[in-house]
Structure formats: C-alpha cells, structure tokens
Design a protein around this motif. Sequence first.
Motif, PDB file in Angstrom:
ATOM      1  N   THR A   1       0.831  -1.208   0.000  1.00  0.00           N
ATOM      2  CA  THR A   1       0.000   0.000   0.000  1.00  0.00           C
ATOM      3  C   THR A   1       0.866   1.258   0.000  1.00  0.00           C
ATOM      4  O   THR A   1       0.580   2.226  -0.711  1.00  0.00           O
ATOM      5  CB  THR A   1      -0.939   0.019   1.219  1.00  0.00           C
ATOM      6  N   VAL A   2       1.936   1.236   0.799  1.00  0.00           N
ATOM      7  CA  VAL A   2       2.785   2.423   0.892  1.00  0.00           C
ATOM      8  C   VAL A   2       3.527   2.661  -0.422  1.00  0.00           C
ATOM      9  O   VAL A   2       3.805   3.815  -0.789  1.00  0.00           O
ATOM     10  CB  VAL A   2       3.775   2.280   2.073  1.00  0.00           C
ATOM     11  N   VAL A   3       3.843   1.593  -1.146  1.00  0.00           N
ATOM     12  CA  VAL A   3       4.505   1.745  -2.443  1.00  0.00           C
ATOM     13  C   VAL A   3       3.550   2.395  -3.445  1.00  0.00           C
ATOM     14  O   VAL A   3       3.928   3.310  -4.192  1.00  0.00           O
ATOM     15  CB  VAL A   3       4.987   0.378  -2.965  1.00  0.00           C
ATOM     16  N   PHE A   4       2.304   1.939  -3.474  1.00  0.00           N
ATOM     17  CA  PHE A   4       1.306   2.523  -4.369  1.00  0.00           C
ATOM     18  C   PHE A   4       0.990   3.968  -3.977  1.00  0.00           C
ATOM     19  O   PHE A   4       0.697   4.805  -4.833  1.00  0.00           O
ATOM     20  CB  PHE A   4       0.019   1.701  -4.345  1.00  0.00           C
ATOM     21  N   ALA A   5       1.053   4.259  -2.675  1.00  0.00           N
ATOM     22  CA  ALA A   5       0.673   5.595  -2.202  1.00  0.00           C
ATOM     23  C   ALA A   5       1.664   6.665  -2.618  1.00  0.00           C
ATOM     24  O   ALA A   5       1.289   7.839  -2.766  1.00  0.00           O
ATOM     25  CB  ALA A   5       0.524   5.584  -0.680  1.00  0.00           C
ATOM     26  N   LEU A   6       2.930   6.312  -2.811  1.00  0.00           N
ATOM     27  CA  LEU A   6       3.931   7.323  -3.153  1.00  0.00           C
ATOM     28  C   LEU A   6       3.625   8.030  -4.476  1.00  0.00           C
ATOM     29  O   LEU A   6       3.554   9.270  -4.514  1.00  0.00           O
ATOM     30  CB  LEU A   6       5.325   6.688  -3.178  1.00  0.00           C
ATOM     31  N   PRO A   7       3.451   7.316  -5.587  1.00  0.00           N
ATOM     32  CA  PRO A   7       3.131   8.034  -6.835  1.00  0.00           C
ATOM     33  C   PRO A   7       1.754   8.685  -6.793  1.00  0.00           C
ATOM     34  O   PRO A   7       1.574   9.768  -7.365  1.00  0.00           O
ATOM     35  CB  PRO A   7       3.192   6.935  -7.906  1.00  0.00           C
ATOM     36  N   LEU A   8       0.795   8.057  -6.124  1.00  0.00           N
ATOM     37  CA  LEU A   8      -0.542   8.659  -6.039  1.00  0.00           C
ATOM     38  C   LEU A   8      -0.486   9.977  -5.268  1.00  0.00           C
ATOM     39  O   LEU A   8      -1.129  10.970  -5.657  1.00  0.00           O
ATOM     40  CB  LEU A   8      -1.509   7.689  -5.349  1.00  0.00           C
ATOM     41  N   GLY A   9       0.271   9.993  -4.183  1.00  0.00           N
ATOM     42  CA  GLY A   9       0.415  11.225  -3.415  1.00  0.00           C
ATOM     43  C   GLY A   9       1.142  12.303  -4.199  1.00  0.00           C
ATOM     44  O   GLY A   9       0.831  13.493  -4.094  1.00  0.00           O
ATOM     45  N   TYR A  10       2.112  11.895  -4.998  1.00  0.00           N
ATOM     46  CA  TYR A  10       2.859  12.849  -5.829  1.00  0.00           C
ATOM     47  C   TYR A  10       1.939  13.490  -6.869  1.00  0.00           C
ATOM     48  O   TYR A  10       2.007  14.698  -7.114  1.00  0.00           O
ATOM     49  CB  TYR A  10       4.021  12.129  -6.509  1.00  0.00           C
ATOM     50  N   TRP A  11       1.075  12.684  -7.486  1.00  0.00           N
ATOM     51  CA  TRP A  11       0.208  13.178  -8.564  1.00  0.00           C
ATOM     52  C   TRP A  11      -0.996  13.964  -8.054  1.00  0.00           C
ATOM     53  O   TRP A  11      -1.380  14.964  -8.648  1.00  0.00           O
ATOM     54  CB  TRP A  11      -0.286  12.007  -9.416  1.00  0.00           C
ATOM     55  N   PHE A  12      -1.579  13.530  -6.957  1.00  0.00           N
ATOM     56  CA  PHE A  12      -2.864  14.100  -6.557  1.00  0.00           C
ATOM     57  C   PHE A  12      -2.800  15.072  -5.384  1.00  0.00           C
ATOM     58  O   PHE A  12      -3.684  15.919  -5.249  1.00  0.00           O
ATOM     59  CB  PHE A  12      -3.856  12.977  -6.231  1.00  0.00           C
ATOM     60  N   THR A  13      -1.807  14.944  -4.514  1.00  0.00           N
ATOM     61  CA  THR A  13      -1.720  15.888  -3.403  1.00  0.00           C
ATOM     62  C   THR A  13      -0.355  16.550  -3.309  1.00  0.00           C
ATOM     63  O   THR A  13       0.009  17.095  -2.273  1.00  0.00           O
ATOM     64  CB  THR A  13      -2.049  15.186  -2.065  1.00  0.00           C
ATOM     65  N   GLN A  14       0.398  16.487  -4.406  1.00  0.00           N
ATOM     66  CA  GLN A  14       1.685  17.168  -4.504  1.00  0.00           C
ATOM     67  C   GLN A  14       2.651  16.821  -3.364  1.00  0.00           C
ATOM     68  O   GLN A  14       3.381  17.663  -2.850  1.00  0.00           O
ATOM     69  CB  GLN A  14       1.500  18.700  -4.549  1.00  0.00           C
ATOM     70  N   GLN A  15       2.662  15.550  -2.957  1.00  0.00           N
ATOM     71  CA  GLN A  15       3.610  15.093  -1.947  1.00  0.00           C
ATOM     72  C   GLN A  15       5.006  14.990  -2.568  1.00  0.00           C
ATOM     73  O   GLN A  15       5.157  14.572  -3.719  1.00  0.00           O
ATOM     74  CB  GLN A  15       3.196  13.711  -1.431  1.00  0.00           C
TER      75      GLN A  15
END
Length: 293
Positions: free
Chosen positions: A79-93
């Motif tokens: 889950t944490v691996v998938f969350a990294l690109p998703l956070g980068y794209w959608f919440t500018q992490q």
Amino acid sequence: MAEVLALVAAFMFAVAATFQQKGALTSGVTPDSLRSFAALLRSFWWLFGSIALLVGYAVQAVALDHGRLAIIQPLLVTTVVFALPLGYWFTQQDVGRREILGAAVVVAGLALFAIFGSPSSGNDDAPNDEWAIALTVIVVVCAGLLVLARRAEGSREAAFYGIVSGILFGASACLVKPTIETLHEGIPEVLSSWEFYAMAIAGIAAFALQQVSLSSGFLATSVATVSTANPIVSVLIGTLLFDERLSRPAWHIVVAFAGLGLAMFGAAIISIAREGRGRTEKPLAPAPVQAVT
C-alpha cells in the motif's frame, strides 16, 4: 489468486488514503468529531476515497477467504509503495530518493516472503478464551499509543494514530476469517456471532483513526505505519491463534521472515524520510471550515 487479490486490495487502500487525505486537506477539516466527519461527507474526493476503501475491504475479504493471514496480510505493505506516486500526482507530496529506496526495499522484501513463505496449515478460528486474551492485549496497547498520540505533533502524531489504526485493521482482518466461515452457514448465524460485531467495531475504529492520521498531512508516514502494523498483528494472530505454519525447509522459513522484516524496514525508511524533512506535507491550502448546521 489470493495473493493477486491482496495486491489489488493494497492498491485500493492506497487510492483511498490519497483521496481521503485530499478531501480533508481541501476542506480544511480535521476528522476528530462527528460534526467534522459530517463536513467531510460533502467532499467529492473524500467520498471517492471511501468508496475505494470499501472496495478494498471486499477484495481483502475474498483474498482472506481463499488464503492464509500470514501470506495475505504482509502483501498489504505494498500500500505504501502505491501511495507514493498517487500522493505525488494528486496531493503534490514530495517523493525523494529515500522514499524510492524504501519502496524498492519493500518490494524486494515482500518478493522474498512470497517466494519462500507459503503457510500450508492453519485454522479459520481460535478458541474464545484465546481471543479474549489477544483482544485485551490489543485494547491495552492501543490505549497507550493513543495517549502518546495526543501528546505528539506533526509526523509523530500521524505515526502514532497510524500504528493504532493498523493494529485495529489487523485485528479486524483476522476476525474476517471466522466471520466468512460463519457466513457460509447463513446470515442469521453471522448476526448471532460475536466475531462479526468485534470485526465491525475494530474496523470502524481503525477507519476513524486513520482519518485523523491522514488529516495531519503526512501521507507517507500515515500509510507506512498503518501498512506495517496491520500485517505484524495479523501474522502474530495467525501464528499464535490460528496455528498457521510454514511447512517448507527451515532455511526457507528463515529467508521468508527475513524478507518480511526487510519489507517492514523499507516502510520505516519511508516514514523516517518524511519526518526528516522537518515539515508537514500539507501542500494544499485548506479551505476555511464552515459551520455545519
């Protein structure tokens, strides 16, 4: 197939965490009361994330029905691996080299665990007295961590709430197996079993605490702690209560658990990397909170 379903569930959980955080940040709402949760219901992003979470729960339940806790739950660390690109794209992490390294370590560790660890025995439930001891320990540990969470700030607060959420998610997942077995006998039997209500209470509490963790703005820290605590609790319960065992040669067992430890270490790298930045990850300007009437 059960392992594939576990990965699908992990992806849905990452989608859920990302969009629930986006909804909380854009709404300027900290989900720490029933009124604030009501305000979140007006956020499209938060609702979308909640739907993804429900889908993830359903897929996870099917995976648990066809597989063992000790192999299904550790795969949720992805889950944490998938969350990294998703956070980068959608919440500018921000995603730095240490986060990428941590993700690679998680994938490598889980690959070792999946290849060398394959529980071939175990039960679908445990005696009530053993459940009572396990749940009592879980409640005491969670209570202590919540006290620490209330005294912490920033990423530490997100981490403590995330750990408690992960512990409760793990307990809830373990209770899914006996609930599904009872469901095969009929709905009246499910409604008369204590496991169903304990599963629901643990799941709802885990969901609420995860929202508090996500609202801090530290997506990677929140997801990493939830995704790490969840399988640790599940593997412990699967081993101690459900008698799940690895029937492979001894060196396979050693490599499998070394891989699991490596995956947990990778998740910790991601979490520590976030804290090391010395700032929150709230890239979105919160909107003014409007009173809910």
